[in-house]
Design a protein around this motif. Sequence first.
Motif, mmCIF file in Angstrom:
data_model
loop_
_atom_site.group_PDB
_atom_site.id
_atom_site.type_symbol
_atom_site.label_atom_id
_atom_site.label_comp_id
_atom_site.label_asym_id
_atom_site.label_seq_id
_atom_site.Cartn_x
_atom_site.Cartn_y
_atom_site.Cartn_z
ATOM 1 N N ASN A 160 0.725 -0.515 -0.023
ATOM 2 C CA ASN A 160 -0.252 -0.367 0.089
ATOM 3 C C ASN A 160 0.650 1.482 -0.026
ATOM 4 O O ASN A 160 2.112 0.928 0.353
ATOM 5 N N ASN A 161 0.701 2.474 -0.519
ATOM 6 C CA ASN A 161 0.920 3.136 -0.916
ATOM 7 C C ASN A 161 1.589 4.069 0.519
ATOM 8 O O ASN A 161 2.301 5.084 0.125
ATOM 9 N N SER A 162 0.690 4.398 2.223
ATOM 10 C CA SER A 162 0.706 4.500 2.490
ATOM 11 C C SER A 162 2.573 4.405 3.877
ATOM 12 O O SER A 162 3.412 5.184 3.788
ATOM 13 N N THR A 163 1.825 3.029 4.551
ATOM 14 C CA THR A 163 2.538 3.008 5.727
ATOM 15 C C THR A 163 3.513 1.417 4.843
ATOM 16 O O THR A 163 4.273 1.413 6.023
ATOM 17 N N ARG A 164 2.936 0.924 4.022
ATOM 18 C CA ARG A 164 3.559 -0.722 3.350
ATOM 19 C C ARG A 164 3.199 -1.399 4.247
ATOM 20 O O ARG A 164 4.715 -2.717 4.370
ATOM 21 N N GLY A 165 2.528 -1.914 5.093
ATOM 22 C CA GLY A 165 2.274 -2.484 5.998
ATOM 23 C C GLY A 165 3.746 -2.489 7.295
ATOM 24 O O GLY A 165 3.239 -3.056 8.652
ATOM 25 N N GLU A 166 4.215 -1.552 7.044
ATOM 26 C CA GLU A 166 4.997 -1.210 8.646
ATOM 27 C C GLU A 166 4.456 -1.104 9.978
ATOM 28 O O GLU A 166 5.038 -1.447 11.285
ATOM 29 N N VAL A 167 3.089 -0.023 9.982
ATOM 30 C CA VAL A 167 2.666 0.803 11.454
ATOM 31 C C VAL A 167 2.668 -0.947 11.780
ATOM 32 O O VAL A 167 2.613 -0.913 13.295
ATOM 33 N N ALA A 168 1.549 -2.110 11.063
ATOM 34 C CA ALA A 168 0.531 -2.700 11.225
ATOM 35 C C ALA A 168 1.799 -4.185 12.241
ATOM 36 O O ALA A 168 1.852 -4.597 13.028
ATOM 37 N N GLU A 169 2.593 -4.421 11.682
ATOM 38 C CA GLU A 169 3.915 -4.837 11.761
ATOM 39 C C GLU A 169 5.322 -4.369 13.258
ATOM 40 O O GLU A 169 5.114 -5.139 14.085
ATOM 41 N N GLU A 170 4.557 -3.069 13.481
ATOM 42 C CA GLU A 170 5.109 -2.708 14.714
ATOM 43 C C GLU A 170 4.112 -2.223 15.428
ATOM 44 O O GLU A 170 4.732 -2.946 17.239
ATOM 45 N N VAL A 171 3.164 -2.343 15.228
ATOM 46 C CA VAL A 171 1.950 -2.471 16.793
ATOM 47 C C VAL A 171 1.932 -3.804 16.417
ATOM 48 O O VAL A 171 1.765 -3.787 18.092
#
Length: 448
Positions: A160-171
């Motif tokens: 995805n263009n915004s956060t590329r899964g990074e926020v989900a992974e960190e959470v």
Amino acid sequence: MSKPVKMPEDRQRMKDAEKARKIEVEIRKEKEKGRQEHEKGTYAQLRRDIPASPSIMQRSHSYHNIAQMRDDPDLNVKHETPHYDRTIKPLQKPQRSEVSAARRRNFNPVWGNMGKGITGLKNLGNSCYMNSIIQCINNTTPLALYFWKGAYHEDVNYDNNSTRGEVAEEVAAVVSALWSGQYRSIACRDLKNVVGQHRKQFQGCEQQDSHEFLTILMDWLHEDLNKRSRKSPLKETSNDNLSPADQAWEKFRRCNESLIRSLFYGQQKSTVRCCKCSEESVTFEAFSDLSLPLPSSSNKCSLVECMKLYLNGEKISGWNCPCCKEKRDAIKKFDIWRLPPILVIHLNRFYHDGWWRKRQTYVDFPFNLDMRHFSLVPDQRYVSYKLYGVSNHYGSMEGGHYTAYCKNELYNKWYKFDDHEVSEISNNDIRSGAAYILFYTAISGNSS
Ligand SMILES: [Zn+2]
């Protein structure tokens, strides 16, 4: 998280293989570290009559942990003898997820088993707004389980263009660490860094609004986990026989399919009526929380009063009336159309009258909230709710502090999360003039 990740794309499969290799390396390192620390720990025990040197104090976290592990009857560590036996495994085999979470992310933990979910979050410089929200998210049971048990892997959208899964992974990593039950407190610096990368406002050490943080975090999580942005949107079906509300909801659902959407999103009807000609404009919009105004006249009120104020509508000026074809005063009002399983209520304490100010109103909110008291369309799936989280704000606009009160579902007890400190709290102390965001969960099977 030990479950193998199933991804259709080759590229992702390679990424996963790479990730798995890295995790293997981390586990090996972790085992080696555990062995070394056990040796040190045994050594420290032998020297326990000698006062600790400063260098030992600096490493007291790992000693503390080892000492605790030795005292834990659940762990097969024999320590009757001070001699180190290499054939004995020093530690219980760590969970793969815990290792990768702790090692890859460097939570800089203070070890100590307080219980699952009873872990504090260190303050990284005015980051209490974030800590407060994370604790509330972490006690949102279906969401916490989804991250903790690794089910989210199937849904993460790395393209995805915004956060590329990074926020989900960190959470997910933070939630797993909080529920591992190993830590007294951790620092979620990596999550903060990712958040700061995507929104400059959260980069530094300034105070932020926890409601704003929650809103943005939920948006990102939804985007990271939205199955619809990866698959194409659902085909529009013939829905002429649906009501305008259902049509709007179907349209919303066609493009948005994530656990965040299923749990937190409801629908409300927004009506704007011209004060001159009574022309009305009706739209149906999705909401992820209800932002309630507080009465300006009193310093004590009930949640019901705030809800009524919200539903009564407010005067707006400069509305472009399609009938008068002129800017008019109008009344804008909301009706709640569809309630979500998790209902988040924001008590909008901050207002602007030339300066930004805060109302310190004591809002009397119930532990059990019955939404049937408010204008609802019939056949609501969710109407009865129970409180499980409160994000508190103390102080003023100029300076303040955030904490969270959350009910741990595992122990059925309320805890106060004040950055790195966690303490049990009585039901009687949950309500205060500091309550800022309320988290309610629907009571299932009570939708009569
Ligand atoms: Zn008009």
